[in-house]
Design an enzyme around this catalytic site. Structure first.
Site: not given
Length: 267
Positions: A175, A207, A209-211
Site C-alpha cells: 500500500k 485516516t 484504521g485505513t489498513g
C-alpha cells in the site's frame, strides 16, 4: 448460505481500527463477522496508551469456538503482538484447513505507536506468510519486514513486493497511502500477476484504521466468493469512499476514523 468472515486481531477501545473496524467493514459489505481477540489496546484517536495481550491458550480457545461451529469463508488477521500467539494462530488455521486468508502485518499504528514486538517479526514471516493468500503491508511495514529503507518510487515498491513474495505469501498488496503526491498507488503482485491501483489522495487527517479496513474489505469480498483480484478492486473502491467521507464524522481530537457506514448514514 450466509457469507461469514472472521477477524483475528486486537481490539481498539476508540473504535476506529482493529477488531472494531473489521466488524464494521464486514457489516457494511454484507458479510457476517465473527472475531478472535489477540490483544486489548487502550487507544483513542490520539494514540495507544496501553496493550494487554490475550493469553495464547485463550486465543486458541476462541479459534476453536468459532471454527468448530461456523462455516467460515475467509479470515482476516491483524495485530498479533506475541510470538506465542502467532504460533497458536498458525497451528489452529492449519488444523482447521483454513482457506482465503488475508494477513495485515500490523506493526505501527496511525499515531506512530509500535504494536508488534521485534521478537515477533520473524515468527510472523515464518509461520503466517506461507498460510496467507494475501499480505497487505504499508510502505513502512514493508521496510521493517525487509530491514530496508522505505520505498520512494514505484520501482522501489516493486522490488520490495517481490522480496516479500519470496517469503512465502501467495500475493502481496503493498500500500502506498503513506507516500506523497496527488494519488495513492498500491501494488498487487503475485507470481503470475502485477497490477497497480491508483486512487485520489484526500486531504484529511481522519485516516485511523485505513489498513485494517482495507484488509477486512478484501476478506469480505473473498467470503462472498469473489476472486482475489476482484476482491481487492471492491475493497479499494470501498476504502476510497470511506476516506473521502471521513470528514463528515466528528470523532476525537487526533486522527479520526474513516467512515465505514458512509453509504448508510444520512449526510
Amino acid at each position: 448460505m450466509s457469507a461469514i468472515a472472521v477477524t483475528i486481531a486486537g481490539s481498539d477501545s476508540g473504535g476506529g481500527a482493529g477488531i472494531q473496524a473489521d466488524l464494521k467493514t464486514f457489516s457494511a459489505l454484507g458479510v457476517y463477522g465473527a472475531s478472535v481477540l489477540s490483544a486489548l489496546t487502550a487507544q483513542n484517536t490520539k494514540g495507544v496508551s496501553g496493550i494487554h495481550d490475550v493469553p495464547p491458550e485463550f486465543v486458541g480457545a476462541q479459534i476453536d469456538a468459532v471454527f468448530s461451529d461456523l462455516k467460515v469463508n475467509a479470515v482476516k488477521i491483524g495485530m498479533l503482538s506475541q510470538p506465542a500467539v502467532i504460533d497458536v494462530v498458525a497451528t489452529k488455521l492449519t488444523e482447521y484447513g483454513v482457506k482465503r486468508v488475508v494477513l495485515d502485518p500490523v506493526m505501527v499504528a496511525t499515531s506512530g505507536d509500535v504494536l508488534l514486538q521485534n521478537s515477533a517479526i520473524s515468527v510472523l514471516k515464518d509461520k503466517l506468510f506461507p498460510l496467507a493468500d494475501l499480505i497487505t503491508p504499508n510502505m513502512q511495514e514493508a521496510a521493517l519486514l525487509l530491514d530496508q529503507p522505505v520505498a520512494h518510487s514505484r520501482e522501489d515498491m516493486l522490488m520490495q513486493a517481490k522480496a516479500l513474495l519470496e517469503m512465502g505469501a501467495k500475493g502481496v498488496l503493498l500500500k502506498g497511502g503513506h507516500g506523497s503526491g496527488d494519488t495513492c498507488d498500491d501494488l498487487y503482485l503475485t507470481h503470475l500477476a502485477e497490477k497497480w491501483y491508483t486512487a485520489p489522495r484526500y486531504n484529511t487527517q481522519n485516516t485511523h484504521g485505513t489498513g485494517c479496513t482495507l484488509s477486512s474489505a478484501v476478506a469480505a469480498g473473498l467470503a462472498k466468493g469473489l476472486e482475489l483480484g476482484a476482491a481487492i478492486g471492491e475493497a479499494k473502491d470501498y476504502i476510497s469512499r470511506a476516506i473521502k467521507a471521513a470528514d463528515t464524522l466528528d470523532i476525537g481530537e487526533g486522527h479520526g476514523p474513516v467512515h465505514h457506514f458512509h453509504e448508510f448514514w444520512s449526510k
